[in-house]
Structure formats: C-alpha cells, structure tokens
Write a protein that holds these residues in place. Sequence first.
Motif, PDB file in Angstrom:
ATOM      1  N   VAL A 199     -11.278   4.885  -5.104  1.00  0.00           N
ATOM      2  CA  VAL A 199     -11.569   4.106  -6.305  1.00  0.00           C
ATOM      3  C   VAL A 199     -11.050   2.678  -6.173  1.00  0.00           C
ATOM      4  O   VAL A 199     -11.268   1.856  -7.062  1.00  0.00           O
ATOM      5  N   TYR A 200     -10.339   2.373  -5.092  1.00  0.00           N
ATOM      6  CA  TYR A 200      -9.851   1.022  -4.822  1.00  0.00           C
ATOM      7  C   TYR A 200     -10.325   0.576  -3.448  1.00  0.00           C
ATOM      8  O   TYR A 200     -10.246   1.325  -2.501  1.00  0.00           O
ATOM      9  N   MET A 216       0.815  -1.209   0.000  1.00  0.00           N
ATOM     10  CA  MET A 216       0.000   0.000   0.000  1.00  0.00           C
ATOM     11  C   MET A 216       0.854   1.267   0.000  1.00  0.00           C
ATOM     12  O   MET A 216       1.788   1.411   0.778  1.00  0.00           O
ATOM     13  N   GLU A 217       0.506   2.204  -0.888  1.00  0.00           N
ATOM     14  CA  GLU A 217       1.185   3.491  -0.921  1.00  0.00           C
ATOM     15  C   GLU A 217       0.842   4.288   0.344  1.00  0.00           C
ATOM     16  O   GLU A 217      -0.280   4.187   0.864  1.00  0.00           O
ATOM     17  N   PRO A 218       1.772   5.139   0.828  1.00  0.00           N
ATOM     18  CA  PRO A 218       1.461   5.973   1.990  1.00  0.00           C
ATOM     19  C   PRO A 218       0.375   7.000   1.710  1.00  0.00           C
ATOM     20  O   PRO A 218      -0.182   7.575   2.645  1.00  0.00           O
ATOM     21  N   THR A 219       0.086   7.245   0.410  1.00  0.00           N
ATOM     22  CA  THR A 219      -0.973   8.197   0.062  1.00  0.00           C
ATOM     23  C   THR A 219      -2.244   7.490  -0.405  1.00  0.00           C
ATOM     24  O   THR A 219      -3.112   8.120  -0.998  1.00  0.00           O
ATOM     25  N   HIS A 220      -2.362   6.190  -0.141  1.00  0.00           N
ATOM     26  CA  HIS A 220      -3.592   5.472  -0.470  1.00  0.00           C
ATOM     27  C   HIS A 220      -4.682   5.888   0.518  1.00  0.00           C
ATOM     28  O   HIS A 220      -4.420   6.032   1.724  1.00  0.00           O
ATOM     29  N   PRO A 221      -5.917   6.086   0.064  1.00  0.00           N
ATOM     30  CA  PRO A 221      -6.976   6.565   0.969  1.00  0.00           C
ATOM     31  C   PRO A 221      -7.285   5.623   2.123  1.00  0.00           C
ATOM     32  O   PRO A 221      -7.842   6.046   3.139  1.00  0.00           O
ATOM     33  N   SER A 222      -6.916   4.334   1.997  1.00  0.00           N
ATOM     34  CA  SER A 222      -7.156   3.385   3.081  1.00  0.00           C
ATOM     35  C   SER A 222      -6.041   3.387   4.127  1.00  0.00           C
ATOM     36  O   SER A 222      -6.146   2.696   5.141  1.00  0.00           O
ATOM     37  N   HIS A 223      -4.987   4.160   3.869  1.00  0.00           N
ATOM     38  CA  HIS A 223      -3.882   4.222   4.827  1.00  0.00           C
ATOM     39  C   HIS A 223      -4.396   4.781   6.158  1.00  0.00           C
ATOM     40  O   HIS A 223      -5.246   5.679   6.195  1.00  0.00           O
TER      41      HIS A 223
END
Length: 260
Positions: free
Chosen positions: A259-260, A240-247
């Motif tokens: 969107v994911y 997971m990217e650190p800027t993913h909304p699920s972080h």
Amino acid sequence: MSAGSGPDTEFRVDCHVKILDDRVLARAKRAGLDAVVYAPHFTRLPEIRERAARYSDDDLLVVPAREVFTGSWHDRKHVLAIGLEEPVPDFITLEAAMSEFERQGAAVLVPHPGLATVSLRHADVAAYRDVIDAVEIFNPKRLPGGNRRARAIADELSIPPFTSSYAHLRPSVGVSYTAFDADLGIETEDDLVEAFNAGVGRRVVYESGLRRLRTSTTELAHLVYENTWEKIDRLFLSGMEPTHPSHIAYDGRFDDVSVY
C-alpha cells in the motif's frame, strides 16, 4: 467462557504479548500459564522465532506469531497469524495477507475487532469468516463497551472466541488468557495452531478486579504513546521498517500488493 481461574486440566495460553524477557516468563509462570504467543510489532518472523525458541522451556511454551499491519497507517487492520513458516510483511492489502495466511495454513486470529482505525470491522470479519479461526472478545486495553461489541461480532458470525493480555508492559502478562482442554495434548506450536484451526472448545478467562483496572489504565496510557510520539518517530525519523514489503528481505514478492 468465564472470569476467574480454571481447573488444572486446562492448557492456558496468553494469546498475544508484545514483550519477552526473563521477567515476562517469571510472571507468566506465576499466573499459571502454559504458553504465551509472542508477536512484537515490526519484527521479522525469523527474529521472532529465534527469540521464542530461546525463551521456551519445559514449563512455558513461547509460540512465535506475527500481528500483521495490513493497510496504511491511517487505516490499519491488524491480523494475528500463528504458525507462519514464511515471512509476511506489514503494509500490504488485507486481501493479500489473508490469502497468504490461508496458503500457509496459519491460525488466523482477529485482535481487538472494531478498535479505532487499527482493527478489522464487522464487515471485514464477515468477509473472511471462512479464513478466520477466532475473534478476540475480551481485551484488557478496551473499555467494557468495546469488549461487548467484540463479543457480539464473534457471536453473530459464529466464530470461536479468544482473549489475551495484549501485554505491551510486563505487569499485564497473564491478566487474561484462553484455556483449552488439556486432553487435547497441546505441547507445540503446531498443536496450538491445530486447536485454533479445528475450533476446539475453550474458556475465555480474565480478571475483573483492581488488577484489571490497573492494567487497563497503564496499557491505555501506553497506547496513547504508541499512537503519538512513537508513531511520529516511525513515520518520519526511523526510515524503512524491517517488515516493510519493499525491504530486501522480501525479495520483491509483495511489491504488487504493497500500500506504500
């Protein structure tokens, strides 16, 4: 708007660079810049702000910003936001990102419009013309036809222009920049945001000789790398990217627009 250098009464800003270190600062100062806007990929706002503050000095202002990747990997629409106070993740809808930028009073810039599947198209820019503060009409990574189409979008929709080096590589820094009237008294991030928000006059300045050709060639090669092996690594190997909304850093605030 023109090519070449301008008078000493201008405040010169490279409006989008991806890298920042001592060599970048030295190159920016040699190019006669007064500021660079630092917006690295997949990096959270607090980290960007901390690094920008560390490298700013009396001779060069480093302005923190986020190039937010709205949409999915297959249909990314990049938007550059300057002046954010609260983090905004990647991989959310364009509508949600624009709403958040407007709420925070950020300067909203459209980088490389119409470029492949990573940019806002004419229809997108038209839909958000009341939120967008500037459209990039020259990007050294683009071929002449792409820059002409970008300029046409800005002209047809009467949105002020900007340019940047879009530097992913150190030698590109300062190859193109936006020059504001120094009488505006731009000294801080807030001043630059206000200049964009108010649509004040500026020149778009870029080199057109051998350095431009060399910059375009090397940056395009890097773009191919970014969208092949590096993309595969991010999608399948890095997690997971650190800027993913699920972080965890976003505390679920963007779950409903992810969107994911």
